[in-house]
Design an enzyme around this catalytic site. Structure first.
Site, PDB file in Angstrom:
ATOM      1  CG  PHE A 187       5.489   3.560   5.485  1.00 19.72           C
ATOM      2  CD1 PHE A 187       4.169   3.422   5.897  1.00 19.72           C
ATOM      3  CD2 PHE A 187       5.735   3.651   4.126  1.00 19.72           C
ATOM      4  CE1 PHE A 187       3.133   3.381   4.987  1.00 19.72           C
ATOM      5  CE2 PHE A 187       4.692   3.608   3.201  1.00 19.72           C
ATOM      6  CZ  PHE A 187       3.392   3.471   3.633  1.00 19.72           C
ATOM      7  NE  ARG A 213      -3.488  13.223   6.592  1.00 19.49           N
ATOM      8  CZ  ARG A 213      -3.716  12.185   5.803  1.00 19.49           C
ATOM      9  NH1 ARG A 213      -3.664  12.320   4.485  1.00 19.49           N
ATOM     10  NH2 ARG A 213      -3.983  11.006   6.327  1.00 19.49           N
ATOM     11  CG  HIS A 268      -7.429   7.077   8.425  1.00 20.46           C
ATOM     12  ND1 HIS A 268      -6.710   6.565   7.379  1.00 20.46           N
ATOM     13  CD2 HIS A 268      -8.706   6.633   8.265  1.00 20.46           C
ATOM     14  CE1 HIS A 268      -7.521   5.832   6.618  1.00 20.46           C
ATOM     15  NE2 HIS A 268      -8.733   5.852   7.130  1.00 20.46           N
ATOM     16  CE  LYS A 301      -3.213   8.575  10.701  1.00 17.77           C
ATOM     17  NZ  LYS A 301      -2.123   8.700   9.688  1.00 17.77           N
ATOM     18  NE  ARG A 352      -7.802  11.260   1.325  1.00 17.80           N
ATOM     19  CZ  ARG A 352      -6.812  10.385   1.580  1.00 17.80           C
ATOM     20  NH1 ARG A 352      -6.830   9.625   2.687  1.00 17.80           N
ATOM     21  NH2 ARG A 352      -5.806  10.272   0.775  1.00 17.80           N
ATOM     22  CB  THR A 357      -0.276  11.405   2.488  1.00 20.95           C
ATOM     23  OG1 THR A 357      -1.472  10.975   1.819  1.00 20.95           O
ATOM     24  CG2 THR A 357       0.152  10.358   3.494  1.00 20.95           C
TER      25      THR A 357
HETATM   26  O1  CDP Z   1      -3.508   8.496   5.047  1.00 20.41           O
HETATM   27  P1  CDP Z   1      -3.484   8.543   3.532  1.00 20.41           P
HETATM   28  O2  CDP Z   1      -4.599   7.752   2.909  1.00 20.41           O
HETATM   29  O3  CDP Z   1      -3.421   9.953   3.027  1.00 20.41           O
HETATM   30  O4  CDP Z   1      -2.093   7.898   3.080  1.00 20.41           O
HETATM   31  P2  CDP Z   1      -1.685   6.374   2.799  1.00 20.41           P
HETATM   32  O5  CDP Z   1      -0.777   6.374   1.626  1.00 20.41           O
HETATM   33  O6  CDP Z   1      -2.880   5.489   2.783  1.00 20.41           O
HETATM   34  O7  CDP Z   1      -0.792   6.006   4.080  1.00 20.41           O
HETATM   35  C1  CDP Z   1      -1.375   5.752   5.325  1.00 20.41           C
HETATM   36  C2  CDP Z   1      -0.548   6.427   6.392  1.00 20.41           C
HETATM   37  O8  CDP Z   1       0.748   5.845   6.411  1.00 20.41           O
HETATM   38  C3  CDP Z   1      -0.309   7.915   6.160  1.00 20.41           C
HETATM   39  O9  CDP Z   1      -1.373   8.724   6.617  1.00 20.41           O
HETATM   40  C4  CDP Z   1       0.965   8.151   6.935  1.00 20.41           C
HETATM   41  O10 CDP Z   1       0.714   8.349   8.324  1.00 20.41           O
HETATM   42  C5  CDP Z   1       1.705   6.829   6.746  1.00 20.41           C
HETATM   43  N1  CDP Z   1       2.715   6.892   5.654  1.00 20.41           N
HETATM   44  C6  CDP Z   1       4.060   7.016   5.990  1.00 20.41           C
HETATM   45  O11 CDP Z   1       4.389   7.072   7.169  1.00 20.41           O
HETATM   46  N2  CDP Z   1       5.022   7.056   5.005  1.00 20.41           N
HETATM   47  C7  CDP Z   1       4.662   6.986   3.703  1.00 20.41           C
HETATM   48  N3  CDP Z   1       5.615   7.035   2.763  1.00 20.41           N
HETATM   49  C8  CDP Z   1       3.319   6.858   3.348  1.00 20.41           C
HETATM   50  C9  CDP Z   1       2.351   6.807   4.354  1.00 20.41           C
HETATM   51 MG    MG Z   2      -4.963   5.704   2.704  1.00 19.30          MG
END
Ligand code: CDP
Ligand code: MG
Length: 247
Positions: free
Chosen positions: A65, A123, A148, A15, A103, A109
């Site tokens: 968000f 991360r 990601h 990213k 992952r 996350t």
């Molecule tokens: O990337 P990942 O699959 O781990 O998480 P996701 O729940 O699919 O969310 C996608 C992306 O959104 C995350 O990697 C974060 O960059 C962002 N995000 C965020 O900014 N605030 C949150 N509460 C959840 C996700």
């Molecule tokens: Mg995701």
């Protein structure tokens, strides 16, 4: 050897925050074949337009968000005044347990949770950014977490097909069925055309190789009432790095 497992693939996006902080080499080292046993199947530098960003993060539409997440993946937050620096590195990795292995190295996350639960994961080097409304009140937070990675095999298939055409991937490495296309498909302002329209973009020409599911979707759109969402998911990758979307 389980051949099917050998062909498992996952999408990785490095990213804009990772690019800005020159962490690309570090991330690639952690994901290297030596550490993961996985092989590169695809790689490209992508200027992320709004359509691609919305398709990629479609599951998060409506969340607080979401608008900020789009700006983040489009590179607007890390390079507000330097659109030429906005990009992500999109990668396909292939091999047994590709989704889970990557992952695990990415970690949770939320970067604070990542630091706490799995120090050393990618991360853990991320950061949290407060989200404010127009009056300056804090309404939530965005997680800038550098990378990601597809969460499931189903997500991986959808995401790899969204970011890559079959010919971005070496023929023996393709994990999903492809088909030779027989029609011209043009795209303009969210609509599909079978004949050239002024200022339209040619998505596919006769003889092009495309994901079978994309050709199926284009045929369905052409026959029935236009489904904007499925058209976006097909068109987005053919628009990659074509247009300058400044703003
Ligand atoms: O990337 P990942 O699959 O781990 O998480 P996701 O729940 O699919 O969310 C996608 C992306 O959104 C995350 O990697 C974060 O960059 C962002 N995000 C965020 O900014 N605030 C949150 N509460 C959840 C996700
Ligand atoms: Mg995701």
């Amino acid at each position: 050897m389980d051949i099917k497992k050998e062909f498992e693939q996952t999408l990785v996006l490095i990213k804009p925050d990772a690019l800005k902080n020159s962490l690309t080499g570090y991330v690639l080292s952690l994901l290297s074949e030596f550490h993961t046993g996985l092989r590169f199947a695809g790689a490209k530098i992508v200027y992320v337009g709004r359509m691609l960003a919305e398709e990629h993060y479609a599951e998060h539409q409506g969340k607080i968000f979401f608008p900020s997440l789009l700006e983040y993946i489009m590179g607007k937050l890390h390079y507000p005044d330097e659109p030429w620096k906005r990009r992500v590195i999109a990668l396909v990795y292939q091999g047994t347990d590709a989704v889970k292995k990557i992952r695990d190295i990415c970690g949770p996350t939320n970067p604070l949770v990542a630091r706490d639960k799995n120090p050393g994961c990618i991360r853990a080097l991320g950061t949290l950014v407060a989200l404010k409304d127009s009056d300056g009140n804090i309404i939530g937070e965005r997680m800038d977490n550098l990378i990601h990675a597809s969460a499931t095999n189903e997500d991986a298939e959808r995401e790899i097909k969204l970011w890559f055409t079959p010919t971005d991937i070496p023929p023996f490495m393709r994990a999903y069925p492809v088909e030779t296309n027989h029609l011209h498909y043009f795209f303009k302002d969210g609509n599909l055309y079978l004949k050239h329209e002024p200022e339209s973009i040619c998505l596919l020409s006769p003889g092009d190789i495309a994901w079978k599911t994309d050709i199926d979707a284009l045929r369905a759109i052409e026959r029935g009432p236009q489904s904007a969402s499925s058209l976006g998911s097909v068109a987005a990758k053919y628009l990659i790095n074509r247009e300058k979307e400044v703003g």
